[in-house]
Write a protein that holds these residues in place. Structure first.
Motif, PDB file in Angstrom:
ATOM      1  N   UNK A 165       0.841  -1.231  -0.013  1.00  8.96           N
ATOM      2  CA  UNK A 165      -0.162  -0.032  -0.004  1.00  8.96           C
ATOM      3  C   UNK A 165       0.981   1.266   0.011  1.00  8.96           C
ATOM      4  N   UNK A 166       2.048   1.116  -0.684  1.00  2.58           N
ATOM      5  CA  UNK A 166       2.844   2.529  -0.702  1.00  2.58           C
ATOM      6  C   UNK A 166       2.269   3.292  -1.981  1.00  2.58           C
ATOM      7  N   UNK A 167       1.223   3.856  -1.611  1.00  2.00           N
ATOM      8  CA  UNK A 167       0.478   4.496  -2.658  1.00  2.00           C
ATOM      9  C   UNK A 167       1.322   5.566  -3.600  1.00  2.00           C
ATOM     10  N   UNK A 168       2.354   6.377  -2.779  1.00  2.00           N
ATOM     11  CA  UNK A 168       2.868   7.408  -3.724  1.00  2.00           C
ATOM     12  C   UNK A 168       3.920   6.959  -4.510  1.00  2.00           C
ATOM     13  N   UNK A 169       4.186   5.723  -4.775  1.00  2.00           N
ATOM     14  CA  UNK A 169       5.460   5.229  -5.238  1.00  2.00           C
ATOM     15  C   UNK A 169       5.406   5.426  -6.784  1.00  2.00           C
ATOM     16  N   UNK A 170       6.201   6.093  -7.290  1.00  2.00           N
ATOM     17  CA  UNK A 170       6.333   6.249  -8.587  1.00  2.00           C
ATOM     18  C   UNK A 170       6.978   5.215  -9.335  1.00  2.00           C
ATOM     19  N   UNK A 171       6.136   4.096  -9.550  1.00  2.00           N
ATOM     20  CA  UNK A 171       6.730   2.721 -10.112  1.00  2.00           C
ATOM     21  C   UNK A 171       7.486   2.959 -11.123  1.00  2.00           C
ATOM     22  N   UNK A 172       6.769   3.563 -12.208  1.00  2.00           N
ATOM     23  CA  UNK A 172       7.346   3.570 -13.797  1.00  2.00           C
ATOM     24  C   UNK A 172       9.000   4.133 -13.625  1.00  2.00           C
ATOM     25  N   UNK A 173       9.226   5.109 -12.694  1.00  2.00           N
ATOM     26  CA  UNK A 173      10.540   5.672 -12.449  1.00  2.00           C
ATOM     27  C   UNK A 173      11.448   5.110 -11.429  1.00  2.00           C
ATOM     28  N   UNK A 174      11.044   3.798 -11.173  1.00  2.00           N
ATOM     29  CA  UNK A 174      12.014   3.305 -10.088  1.00  2.00           C
ATOM     30  C   UNK A 174      13.029   2.140 -10.568  1.00  2.00           C
ATOM     31  N   UNK A 175      12.930   1.795 -11.814  1.00  2.00           N
ATOM     32  CA  UNK A 175      13.811   0.644 -12.025  1.00  2.00           C
ATOM     33  C   UNK A 175      15.373   1.209 -11.547  1.00  2.00           C
ATOM     34  N   UNK A 216      -8.337  -1.686   6.071  1.00  2.00           N
ATOM     35  CA  UNK A 216      -7.516  -2.050   4.873  1.00  2.00           C
ATOM     36  C   UNK A 216      -7.150  -0.645   3.975  1.00  2.00           C
ATOM     37  N   UNK A 217      -7.818   0.423   4.305  1.00  2.00           N
ATOM     38  CA  UNK A 217      -7.596   1.760   3.560  1.00  2.00           C
ATOM     39  C   UNK A 217      -6.296   2.475   4.036  1.00  2.00           C
ATOM     40  N   UNK A 218      -5.438   2.376   2.922  1.00  2.00           N
ATOM     41  CA  UNK A 218      -4.146   2.944   3.381  1.00  2.00           C
ATOM     42  C   UNK A 218      -4.303   4.386   3.496  1.00  2.00           C
ATOM     43  N   UNK A 219      -5.225   5.041   3.042  1.00  2.00           N
ATOM     44  CA  UNK A 219      -5.569   6.604   3.190  1.00  2.00           C
ATOM     45  C   UNK A 219      -5.650   6.841   4.667  1.00  2.00           C
ATOM     46  N   UNK A 220      -6.351   5.885   5.513  1.00  2.00           N
ATOM     47  CA  UNK A 220      -6.642   6.066   6.992  1.00  2.00           C
ATOM     48  C   UNK A 220      -5.904   5.101   7.835  1.00  2.00           C
ATOM     49  N   UNK A 221      -4.885   4.572   7.311  1.00  2.00           N
ATOM     50  CA  UNK A 221      -3.760   3.796   7.930  1.00  2.00           C
ATOM     51  C   UNK A 221      -3.286   4.261   9.052  1.00  2.00           C
ATOM     52  N   UNK A 222      -3.055   5.578   8.985  1.00  2.00           N
ATOM     53  CA  UNK A 222      -2.118   6.102  10.126  1.00  2.00           C
ATOM     54  C   UNK A 222      -3.210   6.364  11.349  1.00  2.00           C
ATOM     55  N   UNK A 223      -4.365   6.321  11.110  1.00  2.00           N
ATOM     56  CA  UNK A 223      -5.163   6.670  12.098  1.00  2.00           C
ATOM     57  C   UNK A 223      -5.762   4.996  12.782  1.00  2.00           C
ATOM     58  N   UNK A 224      -5.306   4.079  12.179  1.00  2.00           N
ATOM     59  CA  UNK A 224      -5.565   2.679  12.667  1.00  2.00           C
ATOM     60  C   UNK A 224      -4.667   2.392  13.801  1.00  2.00           C
ATOM     61  N   UNK A 225      -5.110   2.320  14.909  1.00  2.00           N
ATOM     62  CA  UNK A 225      -4.239   1.989  15.976  1.00  2.00           C
ATOM     63  C   UNK A 225      -4.768   1.188  17.190  1.00  2.00           C
ATOM     64  N   UNK A 226      -4.007  -0.016  17.103  1.00  2.00           N
ATOM     65  CA  UNK A 226      -4.683  -0.741  18.460  1.00  2.00           C
ATOM     66  C   UNK A 226      -4.298  -0.122  19.791  1.00  2.00           C
TER      67      UNK A 226
END
Ligand code: PEP
Ligand code: MG
Length: 756
Positions: A377-387, A640-650
């Motif tokens: 869920x690394x949403x901001x990863x610029x895949x096409x420029x990572x090689x 499972x929602x990466x946008x709110x993952x930082x709010x998910x805290x046990x």
């Protein structure tokens, strides 16, 4: 306007780099809004300036040269306010600051719109007009919308180092991308980008020229994929544990299922050529899986897609291109398939980074099984420029550094070295009792069932099975598994753990059409709050009764079965389920089986169950808290929602209060209380759970030794003290600090926090 917007967004998305994207924006915005100038200023936080990065209307030679201190001028004002500033005559404003080199003195009207991502202002889009007249609402909203589009491109450029180059900085800042921590560990390596081998979505609809030939080609392609799978399974035999290897078996079953084979052939017979027939059948399967609310079951959609692509690749006679794998390969992709993972020689695989997926994706499960660090869920990863880029992956925290500075690299190299020493020490906990230094024992159980079992790892280390998830056999077949089939499955688990208890959880599927062969309801807009778990099985007692009968029969002459009911939100559900269990028992007795009534427990994973824990405890033999769901429902955060993952805290104080409430209920009624969510396997949380007096913990095999180490290092008295301090915390940061300090005091900080 909408039409323009779509076109501009498309052009920006197609831009080859940030510079081009910025230039497209300034030209198009100027053109569309009738402004006389449009410019983009980007924030350079380390130099504390705004840099003019693109313009149409100001002097082009000023680009890259004009650097305004962050708190100066109207651009600084837009940044501070983080909202649009729309002025008829800029020069009349107190914050106006005249910059001769841009040639802006010819303009009077000013509109500045912040470019924001995750609450941070990345820059400002500024429009200017000669006439003294504020900008229309339409222009403001258009620029705001484009600003949000641009935010993604800017943040990608930041990550890949492109922005630093554009701004003339020598080295990159210590910027990292945040994903979900899917498998612990650190990797320092080189990115190898993987793409889908064949694109099902682009397969056109064509008539079948010769259906017989099409059918034969399709069957051949499937046979080739089956052979390929066998090869991969063999190759991974040494590195994967048996239960993970069994995933390959599950795919094989999927591949050979009637719905896939017959469905495709039927479409060929109806006149489609094989690739299109395959595409349609695979799409149907994907839709069914994607509609499921249960995260790890939903992840099977990607398996189906992957199998479809493989078959297509063979159909198209495409050869997978032989890749060169760097020594420390960090596999990077939008969506990484298990086959792509299996293709990397184990001794070269250092880590996995995926844009999509969650901690319960199969890739994550496999990564944990193989001991390979992963971030999903690394949403901001610029895949096409990572090689080929150097990558540092921190699987403990889900962080990815691209092109790290030497300081970051040195720091992580040190952590990596520490980690190697640590895993040696963790091993030393094997075969020791899970007991505190003051003699209090805390049994550690195993969570299993996620993949088909042969001999789950952790049998010797665990006190039994605290959570056996029964969903899998229901999914890999094209019909309900029957009583005998289920019985054999449960019997196998009960036997291998005998005499230790095995807690079998009744079916916990949900969503709108959870099973391909059981289309029961229309799609749900809110599946997590919908028809799932016990709600489905009580509505379909025939499914529940078959499962319970199978479990009771599996337990004959063994006696180590316990039953666990998921998603309970009212006492009525427990009463009803118990009545059905009693009925299954009576029927079997009448049929001559000398079955026993097993202990029955409920899962506490819904707030309603917390507040009625006493009423529930009175009705059952034990309680087990599913902290994964309980956290999501208490905090209203999709797990499972990466946008709110930082709010998910046990470690949120609300979760701790809920646990305490359940503990009180368990004590009042003299019931055992276990935790079976991921929290139980988190070494950081263990002092709290010990202090609270939880009777047992259930976790995946990989966590057993780490958790045991904490148990063996902390007295019960110390744990109680930690817990009473945690009760005073008003937020999870406070709880986390306290727990980190606790692990540090007992010398185990390395278990959860490899450094910084
Ligand atoms: C939980 O919710 O914590 C749990 C153990 O169940 P699952 O993860 O299968 O939903
Ligand atoms: Mg759950």
């Amino acid at each position: 306007m909408l039409q323009y917007l779509r076109r501009i967004v498309q052009e920006v998305n197609d831009a080859s780099d940030l510079e081009q994207a910025l230039n497209i924006i300034v030209h198009r915005v100027k053109e569309t809004t009738g402004a006389d100038a449009c410019s983009v200023y980007l924030t350079d936080a380390s130099a504390r300036v705004h840099v003019l990065q693109a313009t149409d209307g100001l002097r082009p030679e000023a680009v890259g040269q004009v650097r305004i201190p962050l708190n100066r001028g109207l651009i600084g004002l837009v940044n501070e306010r983080a909202e649009p500033v729309n002025l008829a005559d800029a020069s009349q404003h107190a914050r106006y600051c005249f910059l001769e080199e841009t040639g802006e003195q010819q303009y009077r009207a000013f509109l500045g719109v912040p470019i924001i991502q995750n609450g941070k202002v990345l820059g400002v889009l500024a429009l200017r007009k000669r006439e003294a007249q504020t900008f229309e609402d339409d222009a403001v909203t258009l620029v705001m919308t484009l600003g949000s589009q641009l935010a993604g491109a800017i943040s990608h450029a930041k990550t890949s180092g492109e922005l630093a180059r554009l701004q003339g900085a020598g080295s990159l800042p210590n910027h990292f991308l945040q994903g979900l921590p899917a498998s612990p560990g650190i990797a320092i390596g080189t990115a190898l980008v993987v793409y889908p081998p064949a694109d099902l979505d682009k397969t056109p609809d064509r008539p079948a020229q010769d259906p017989d030939r099409e059918e034969a080609a399709f069957r051949k392609a499937v046979a080739e994929v089956v052979a390929e799978l066998d090869q991969f399974a063999q190759r991974m035999a040494e590195t994967l544990r048996a239960e993970d290897r069994a995933l390959f078996e599950a795919w094989r079953l999927m591949l050979e299922s009637d719905t896939l084979i017959d469905g495709t052939i039927e479409r060929i017979r109806q006149g489609s050529w094989a690739p299109y027939a395959l595409r349609e059948v695979i799409r149907e399967h994907i839709r069914v899986f994607e509609a499921m609310e249960d995260p790890y079951l939903r992840e099977r959609a990607s398996d189906v897609r992957d199998l479809g692509r493989r078959i297509l690749m063979h159909l198209e006679h495409l050869e997978a291109k032989p890749a060169h794998y760097p020594d420390q390969t960090v596999l990077v992709g939008e969506e990484i398939s298990v086959m792509q993972l299996a293709s990397v020689p184990r001794d070269r695989l250092a880590g996995i980074v995926s844009v999509t997926g969650s901690t319960s994706s199969h890739i994550a499960i496999l990564a944990r099984g193989m001991g390979v660090p992963a971030a999903m869920g690394v949403a901001d990863l610029p895949v096409s420029r990572m090689e080929g880029k150097e990558i540092i992956l921190d699987g403990y925290r889900g962080r990815v550094y691209v092109g790290p500075t030497p300081a970051v690299r040195d720091e992580y190299q040190r952590l990596l070295d520490d980690d190697r020493l640590l895993s040696h020490e963790i091993e030393s906990q094997r075969n020791l009792p899970s007991e505190t230094p003051d003699g209090y024992s805390l049994p550690l159980f195993l969570n299993t069932g996620l993949v088909s079992e042969s001999r789950p790892l952790g049998i010797e280390e665990s006190a039994g099975v605290g959570l056996y998830r029964t969903e899998l056999p229901f999914l890999v077949r094209d019909r309900f598994p029957g009583e005998r089939e289920q019985m054999e499955n449960y019997r196998h688990v009960l036997e291998i753990f005998h005499p230790r208890p095995v807690t079998i959880r009744t079916l916990d599927i949900g969503g709108d059409k959870p099973l391909p062969y059981f289309p029961l309801s229309e799609s749900e807009s809110n599946p997590f709050l919908g028809w799932r778990g016990i709600r489905i099985t009580l509505d379909h007692p025939e499914i529940f009764l078959t499962q319970v009968r199978a479990a009771l029969r599996a337990n004959l002459d063994l006696g180590n079965l316990q039953l666990l009911l998921p998603m309970i939100s009212s006492v009525r559900e427990v009463d009803e389920a118990r009545r059905l269990i009693r009925r299954a028992y009576n029927e079997l007795r009448e049929e001559g089986y000398s079955v026993q009534m097993p202990p029955v427990g409920v899962m506490i994973e819904v707030p309603a169950a917390v507040y009625q824990a006493r009423e529930l405890a009175r009705r059952v033999d034990f309680l087990s808290v599913g902290t994964n769901d309980l956290t999501q429902y208490l905090l209203a955060v999709d797990r499972n929602n990466v946008h709110v993952a930082r709010l998910y805290d046990e470690l949120h104080p609300a979760v701790l209060r809920a646990l305490e409430e359940v503990m009180i209920a368990a004590r009042i009624h003299g019931r055992e209380l276990s935790i079976c969510g991921e929290m139980a396997g988190n070494p950081l949380a263990v002092p709290l759970l010990m202090g609270l007096g939880i009777h047992s913990l259930s976790m995946s095999a990989g966590s057993l030794l780490r958790v045991k180490w904490v148990v063996r290092s902390l007295t019960r008295t110390q744990a109680r003290e930690v817990y009473s301090q945690a009760r005073d915390c008003e937020d999870s940061d406070c709880v986390r600090r306290l727990l980190l300090q606790t692990l540090e005091d007992i010398g185990l900080a390395g278990l959860v926090r490899p450094g910084k």
